[in-house]
Design a protein around this motif. Sequence first.
Motif, short mmCIF file in Angstrom:
data_model
loop_
_atom_site.label_atom_id
_atom_site.label_comp_id
_atom_site.label_asym_id
_atom_site.label_seq_id
_atom_site.Cartn_x
_atom_site.Cartn_y
_atom_site.Cartn_z
N TYR A 97 -6.58 1.12 5.54
CA TYR A 97 -6.29 0.93 4.12
C TYR A 97 -7.59 0.93 3.30
CZ TYR A 97 -1.84 -0.69 6.02
OH TYR A 97 -0.65 -0.79 6.69
N HIS A 98 -7.47 1.37 2.05
CA HIS A 98 -8.62 1.38 1.15
C HIS A 98 -8.22 0.85 -0.23
CE1 HIS A 98 -11.26 3.91 3.69
NE2 HIS A 98 -10.17 4.60 3.98
N ASN A 99 -9.20 0.33 -0.95
CA ASN A 99 -9.09 0.03 -2.37
C ASN A 99 -9.57 1.28 -3.10
OD1 ASN A 99 -9.43 -0.93 -5.01
ND2 ASN A 99 -10.04 -2.97 -4.32
N THR A 100 -8.67 1.98 -3.74
CA THR A 100 -8.92 3.36 -4.16
C THR A 100 -8.52 3.56 -5.62
OG1 THR A 100 -8.56 4.17 -1.92
CG2 THR A 100 -8.29 5.77 -3.69
N THR A 101 -9.29 4.39 -6.31
CA THR A 101 -8.93 4.78 -7.67
C THR A 101 -8.68 6.28 -7.72
OG1 THR A 101 -10.07 2.96 -8.78
CG2 THR A 101 -9.76 4.97 -10.05
N ALA A 102 -7.53 6.66 -8.26
CA ALA A 102 -7.16 8.06 -8.42
C ALA A 102 -7.35 8.47 -9.88
CB ALA A 102 -5.70 8.27 -8.02
N VAL A 103 -7.65 9.74 -10.08
CA VAL A 103 -7.85 10.27 -11.43
C VAL A 103 -6.84 11.40 -11.66
CG1 VAL A 103 -9.45 11.34 -13.05
CG2 VAL A 103 -10.29 9.65 -11.40
N LEU A 104 -6.05 11.26 -12.73
CA LEU A 104 -5.08 12.27 -13.14
C LEU A 104 -5.59 12.94 -14.40
CD1 LEU A 104 -2.83 11.94 -11.05
CD2 LEU A 104 -3.47 9.64 -11.86
N ASP A 105 -5.67 14.26 -14.40
CA ASP A 105 -6.18 14.97 -15.57
C ASP A 105 -5.10 15.04 -16.65
OD1 ASP A 105 -8.10 16.20 -17.10
OD2 ASP A 105 -8.40 17.91 -15.76
N ALA A 106 -5.49 15.54 -17.83
CA ALA A 106 -4.60 15.54 -18.98
C ALA A 106 -3.43 16.49 -18.84
CB ALA A 106 -5.39 15.87 -20.24
N ASP A 107 -3.49 17.40 -17.86
CA ASP A 107 -2.34 18.27 -17.59
C ASP A 107 -1.46 17.72 -16.47
OD1 ASP A 107 -3.93 18.66 -15.38
OD2 ASP A 107 -4.08 20.85 -15.59
N GLY A 108 -1.76 16.50 -16.04
CA GLY A 108 -0.99 15.85 -14.99
C GLY A 108 -1.46 16.12 -13.59
N SER A 109 -2.46 16.97 -13.43
CA SER A 109 -2.93 17.31 -12.09
C SER A 109 -3.74 16.17 -11.49
CB SER A 109 -3.76 18.60 -12.12
OG SER A 109 -4.91 18.43 -12.94
N TYR A 110 -3.62 16.06 -10.17
CA TYR A 110 -4.37 15.04 -9.42
C TYR A 110 -5.75 15.61 -9.10
CZ TYR A 110 -5.77 12.46 -5.20
OH TYR A 110 -6.47 11.75 -4.24
N ALA A 117 0.82 -1.21 0.00
CA ALA A 117 0.00 0.00 0.00
C ALA A 117 0.86 1.26 0.00
CB ALA A 117 -0.94 -0.01 1.21
N GLU A 118 0.26 2.36 -0.43
CA GLU A 118 0.96 3.64 -0.51
C GLU A 118 -0.03 4.78 -0.29
OE1 GLU A 118 2.04 4.92 -4.58
OE2 GLU A 118 1.14 3.02 -5.21
N ALA A 119 0.51 5.95 -0.02
CA ALA A 119 -0.33 7.14 0.11
C ALA A 119 -0.89 7.55 -1.25
CB ALA A 119 0.48 8.30 0.70
N ILE A 120 -2.08 8.15 -1.22
CA ILE A 120 -2.70 8.72 -2.43
C ILE A 120 -3.20 10.12 -2.08
CG2 ILE A 120 -4.51 8.51 -4.16
CD1 ILE A 120 -4.54 5.51 -3.67
N PRO A 121 -2.66 11.17 -2.69
CA PRO A 121 -1.59 11.14 -3.70
C PRO A 121 -0.27 10.68 -3.11
CG PRO A 121 -2.06 13.40 -3.04
CD PRO A 121 -3.10 12.54 -2.38
N GLY A 122 0.57 10.15 -3.97
CA GLY A 122 1.84 9.59 -3.52
C GLY A 122 2.69 9.20 -4.71
#
Length: 291
Positions: A99-112, A64-69
Amino acid sequence: MANKNVKVGLVQLSCSGDVAENMKKTIVGIREAAAKGAQVVVLQELFRSLYFCDVEDYENFNLAEAIPGPSTDTLGEIAKELGVVIVASLFEKRAEGLYHNTTAVLDADGSYLGKYRKMHIPDDPGYYEKFYFTPGDLGYKVFKTKFATIGVLICWDQWYPEAARITALKGADFLVYPTAIGWAKSQDDATNEEQYGAWQTIQRSHAVANGIPVVSVNRTGEEAEMQFWGGSFVANPFGRVVYKAPHLEEEIHVEELDLTGSDRYRTHWPFLRDRRIDSYEPITKRFLDED
């Protein structure tokens, strides 16, 4: 509404026990999808590792890791370089022992843009997710990206029409489901076919009921006693399968979604208009026992 299309890349891969190698392989897949014209790239569930929830092992918490991370930093750089949105399923360490099962979304400019934490957590043979994951507490989420407003759900969420409905009502242009599901190697073909059929059918029904496309991205490959069944697919707003990946092979595919179609289907099949929201209070009960 003016024509609005979005090209979505599905990255269906097998995984190994080497986290760094899985990330490298996934980035190759993202690049391939982008080269094929993808504007949004959707990754399979927990792509950084083998599907570790087949056993209850405390050592797996080290994945596991931090999100953002670290992973969102890496993927954000790739998103910015390629000008694509990335939907990435990760194992989140929120705090010591949480802990979580998590989905992150990164935009097209790289921003979280943020994250969605899986709400429905299974506990079945080979899928001991309750050992690892705390249920999500961020609610259902949509993410306004450069190319579309994306509704993100995860795997076991697939079986719950309530989750799809709420996410659609929040304004999703389409739903995505990062997934890790497979067949036990001991099963017969008829059982395999029935299980895949149910899995695909329930998600197609979410497309129909909500009048928006559904994109489901599953892993493939053999892991322990499981054959992950691949079969990633895209359904249009009336549930028609417009693309289906092979079951046993890796596949990088880009499908163009016509987001204007939702208005047409919702107008001619006005399920949202005819909803009896005044009658749905009982759905908040666990079960409606007789008096």
